[in-house]
Design a protein around this motif. Structure first.
Motif, PDB file in Angstrom:
ATOM      1  N   HIS A 110       0.829  -1.201   0.000  1.00 46.20           N
ATOM      2  CA  HIS A 110       0.000   0.000   0.000  1.00 46.20           C
ATOM      3  C   HIS A 110       0.868   1.258   0.000  1.00 46.20           C
ATOM      4  O   HIS A 110       1.649   1.466   0.911  1.00 46.20           O
ATOM      5  CB  HIS A 110      -0.914  -0.034   1.232  1.00 46.20           C
ATOM      6  CG  HIS A 110      -1.828   1.144   1.345  1.00 46.20           C
ATOM      7  ND1 HIS A 110      -3.145   1.041   1.723  1.00 46.20           N
ATOM      8  CD2 HIS A 110      -1.616   2.468   1.127  1.00 46.20           C
ATOM      9  CE1 HIS A 110      -3.700   2.245   1.724  1.00 46.20           C
ATOM     10  NE2 HIS A 110      -2.780   3.122   1.372  1.00 46.20           N
ATOM     11  N   TRP A 146       2.868   0.822   3.826  1.00 50.47           N
ATOM     12  CA  TRP A 146       2.577  -0.368   4.644  1.00 50.47           C
ATOM     13  C   TRP A 146       2.125  -1.519   3.761  1.00 50.47           C
ATOM     14  O   TRP A 146       1.892  -1.330   2.551  1.00 50.47           O
ATOM     15  CB  TRP A 146       1.590  -0.045   5.759  1.00 50.47           C
ATOM     16  CG  TRP A 146       0.209   0.410   5.393  1.00 50.47           C
ATOM     17  CD1 TRP A 146      -0.126   1.496   4.627  1.00 50.47           C
ATOM     18  CD2 TRP A 146      -1.027  -0.165   5.823  1.00 50.47           C
ATOM     19  NE1 TRP A 146      -1.494   1.615   4.561  1.00 50.47           N
ATOM     20  CE2 TRP A 146      -2.074   0.620   5.295  1.00 50.47           C
ATOM     21  CE3 TRP A 146      -1.360  -1.275   6.630  1.00 50.47           C
ATOM     22  CZ2 TRP A 146      -3.421   0.328   5.524  1.00 50.47           C
ATOM     23  CZ3 TRP A 146      -2.706  -1.551   6.865  1.00 50.47           C
ATOM     24  CH2 TRP A 146      -3.717  -0.753   6.315  1.00 50.47           C
ATOM     25  N   HIS A 148      -0.381  -5.225   3.636  1.00 50.30           N
ATOM     26  CA  HIS A 148      -1.473  -5.963   4.284  1.00 50.30           C
ATOM     27  C   HIS A 148      -2.131  -6.879   3.257  1.00 50.30           C
ATOM     28  O   HIS A 148      -1.898  -6.737   2.057  1.00 50.30           O
ATOM     29  CB  HIS A 148      -2.479  -4.989   4.910  1.00 50.30           C
ATOM     30  CG  HIS A 148      -3.181  -4.072   3.944  1.00 50.30           C
ATOM     31  ND1 HIS A 148      -4.272  -4.458   3.205  1.00 50.30           N
ATOM     32  CD2 HIS A 148      -2.942  -2.787   3.598  1.00 50.30           C
ATOM     33  CE1 HIS A 148      -4.684  -3.441   2.465  1.00 50.30           C
ATOM     34  NE2 HIS A 148      -3.892  -2.412   2.668  1.00 50.30           N
ATOM     35  N   HIS A 467     -11.068   1.634  -3.395  1.00 51.16           N
ATOM     36  CA  HIS A 467     -12.046   1.121  -2.423  1.00 51.16           C
ATOM     37  C   HIS A 467     -12.078   1.971  -1.171  1.00 51.16           C
ATOM     38  O   HIS A 467     -11.205   2.821  -0.947  1.00 51.16           O
ATOM     39  CB  HIS A 467     -11.731  -0.335  -2.055  1.00 51.16           C
ATOM     40  CG  HIS A 467     -10.370  -0.557  -1.478  1.00 51.16           C
ATOM     41  ND1 HIS A 467     -10.097  -0.449  -0.127  1.00 51.16           N
ATOM     42  CD2 HIS A 467      -9.183  -0.882  -2.063  1.00 51.16           C
ATOM     43  CE1 HIS A 467      -8.805  -0.710   0.076  1.00 51.16           C
ATOM     44  NE2 HIS A 467      -8.226  -0.973  -1.073  1.00 51.16           N
ATOM     45  N   HIS A 469     -11.346   2.296   2.660  1.00 49.01           N
ATOM     46  CA  HIS A 469     -10.366   1.605   3.499  1.00 49.01           C
ATOM     47  C   HIS A 469     -10.885   1.252   4.890  1.00 49.01           C
ATOM     48  O   HIS A 469     -10.127   0.787   5.748  1.00 49.01           O
ATOM     49  CB  HIS A 469      -9.035   2.348   3.566  1.00 49.01           C
ATOM     50  CG  HIS A 469      -7.858   1.413   3.468  1.00 49.01           C
ATOM     51  ND1 HIS A 469      -7.579   0.478   4.456  1.00 49.01           N
ATOM     52  CD2 HIS A 469      -6.934   1.222   2.510  1.00 49.01           C
ATOM     53  CE1 HIS A 469      -6.519  -0.219   4.093  1.00 49.01           C
ATOM     54  NE2 HIS A 469      -6.104   0.209   2.918  1.00 49.01           N
TER      55      HIS A 469
HETATM   56 CU1  C2O Z   1      -4.407  -0.564   1.905  1.00 45.73          CU
HETATM   57 CU2  C2O Z   1      -6.448  -1.819  -1.311  1.00 45.73          CU
HETATM   58  O1  C2O Z   1      -5.425  -1.150   0.311  1.00 45.73           O
END
Ligand code: C2O
Ligand code: CU
Ligand code: CU
Length: 486
Positions: A110, A146, A148, A467, A469
């Motif tokens: 991200h 970051w 994820h 999107h 978050h």
């Molecule tokens: Cu932190 Cu699609 O995202």
């Protein structure tokens, strides 16, 4: 951490690599008395050779100690938050991800401006499988980012269980003497919702509002103490929470904002408080001018969530009101205590950074409109009245062009809007021009907000997503696809 220390650590890491999995609990380290000293999250072990940097991340369930109890968490390399991935602009990176969970997952980087054909948001890595993310970090990538998981439908549960980690990219400006002189800390803000000693599973309210946990952790620790060695701090803040907003204030000290999602602003911006929506990052500097202990607080913030009434069940719901005393948002919460060094003498702050590109909005080739809405009782969330469909292309753009996106929140709740791979600048909010220029990848919209952003579709082609978050909303439909063609 200054650059020399960082290099020593990277070198040490290179020598020790091999398995790269470093089981280490971040939680529960206690100093004398009841004070919990802030621990730095471990660095991800990397192997560096001739401009190529290799690392491994593995998602795996591990019991870790959280605020004094053992909890089975989803971790990266046995750590939650995951180890910090430290990179430099210009690096060629080979990141091998292995999924040791019993459900599909993947990795999203991200904040990086890398190809959607590398950072594949729709890829599913099956249990036991691996995937290699290979990419180069272009100039201008420096900042606090970051990583994820991103498998649609699994994001909220996997992040709530602990999956996320910070990724720091350094660049030439990090060598500024004023920055090098400061004491740097990475602070990952991630709350945790427990039920007994297990991660709480999502209930209907969690799907509606996004799940907030009662434990507001910093680097996995509850209310730690940062004993500063220096009087000038550089704090890299990451909101890695599913849904919690942080309205941050440090007692008796202004925060000097030096960087947003996409790196440095043009000059420090003095703030009394800083709102960090889910997915957002910020870097602030602090000058400690006198001895003492100062609380970093999360102040109450109303984002239009639905609250369960004390009586009357669903019929007794109301928005944005704290009923039945169940909301944690009624009073400030201390996240961290900063203790100033004795006889503090702060070093100067940078006076300015490089000027940021001014995008020529008049040259935009397309104007797109995205309207946010919701069906609260079904916990369904929409962009332009549609729920996410991976097989549908919502927007199709041309590489190398500039677009203007008009985001309009017609729902009753805040939504932090995020676009992958292509950083943007905010033009205006409700007609009010943005007060300073910044590169962003998340922008929060309050109820009724109309925000215009300028989106350069630079460098890469491919299929990616945008999107909300609040990841529960993302899982429940609030996501769309963008295809960028040559
Ligand atoms: Cu932190 Cu699609 O995202
Ligand atoms: Cu993203
Ligand atoms: Cu949302």
């Amino acid at each position: 951490m200054n650059d020399i220390n960082r290099r020593q650590l990277l070198t040490a890491g290179a020598a020790a690599l091999a398995g790269a999995v470093l089981p280490r609990s971040l939680f529960g380290a206690r100093a004398a008395g009841s004070e919990t000293l802030l621990l730095e999250t471990p660095l991800l072990e990397t192997r560096r050779s001739a401009g190529l940097i290799e690392a491994r991340l593995e998602s795996v369930v591990k019991p870790l100690s959280v605020a004094g109890q053992q909890v089975s968490l989803m971790t990266y390399n046995a750590s939650a938050p995951g180890p910090i991935l430290r990179l430099r602009e210009g690096d060629a990176v080979r990141l091998t991800y292995t999924n040791r969970l019993t459900q599909p997952s993947n990795l999203h980087l991200h904040g990086l401006h890398i190809s959607p054909q590398v950072d594949l948001p729709l890829l599913e890595v099956a249990p036991g499988d691996s995937h290699v993310y290979a990419f180069e970090l272009p100039k201008g990538s420096s900042g606090t980012h970051w990583y994820h998981p991103h498998v649609h439908g699994n994001v909220a549960a996997q992040m709530a269980a602990g999956l996320s980690g910070a990724m720091i990219v350094s660049g030439p400006m990090d060598a500024m003497p004023e920055l090098v002189a400061a004491e740097e800390h990475v602070l990952v803000l991630k709350d945790l919702a427990l039920q007994g000693s297990a991660i709480k599973s999502h209930d209907m309210m969690d799907w509606m509002n996004g799940q907030e946990g009662e434990l507001q952790l910093v680097n996995g620790q509850l209310k730690p103490t940062l004993r500063a060695q220096k009087a000038t701090l550089r704090l890299r803040l990451v909101n890695a929470s599913n849904a919690r907003y942080y309205r941050l204030k440090l007692e008796d000290h202004p925060l000097y904002l030096i960087a947003t999602d996409g790196g440095f602003v043009e000059k420090p911006v003095m703030l009394e408080e800083l709102l960090l929506a889910p997915g957002e990052r910020a870097e602030v500097m602090v000058q400690l001018t006198r001895e003492g202990s100062f609380k970093l607080q999360n102040l109450p913030y109303k984002r239009g969530t639905m609250m369960m009434g004390g009586m009357g069940g669903m019929g007794g719901m109301s928005r944005g009101m704290n009923m039945g005393g169940s909301s944690a948002d009624a009073a400030p919460v201390t996240l961290l205590t900063v203790v100033a060094p004795s006889n503090p003498k702060p070093t100067p702050l940078p006076t300015g950074f490089a000027s940021l590109e001014r995008l020529d909005v008049g040259a935009a080739v397309a104007t797109r409109r995205i309207t946010f809405s919701e069906q609260m009782m079904q916990a369904q969330f929409f962009f332009n009245k549609k729920s996410f469909d991976a097989k549908r292309i919502d927007f199709s753009g041309k590489r190398g062009t500039l677009e203007v996106w008009e985001l309009h929140n017609t729902s009753d709740m805040d939504h932090p809007f995020h676009l992958h791979s292509y950083p943007f600048q905010i033009i205006d909010r409700n007609g009010v021009p943005e007060p300073y220029r910044a590169w962003k990848d998340v922008v929060n919209l309050k109820k009724n907000d109309l925000v215009r952003i300028a989106v350069p579709l630079r460098d890469f082609t491919g299929l990616t997503v945008y999107h909300c978050h609040v990841v529960e909303h993302e899982d429940r439909g609030m996501m769309g696809t963008l295809e960028v063609r040559a």
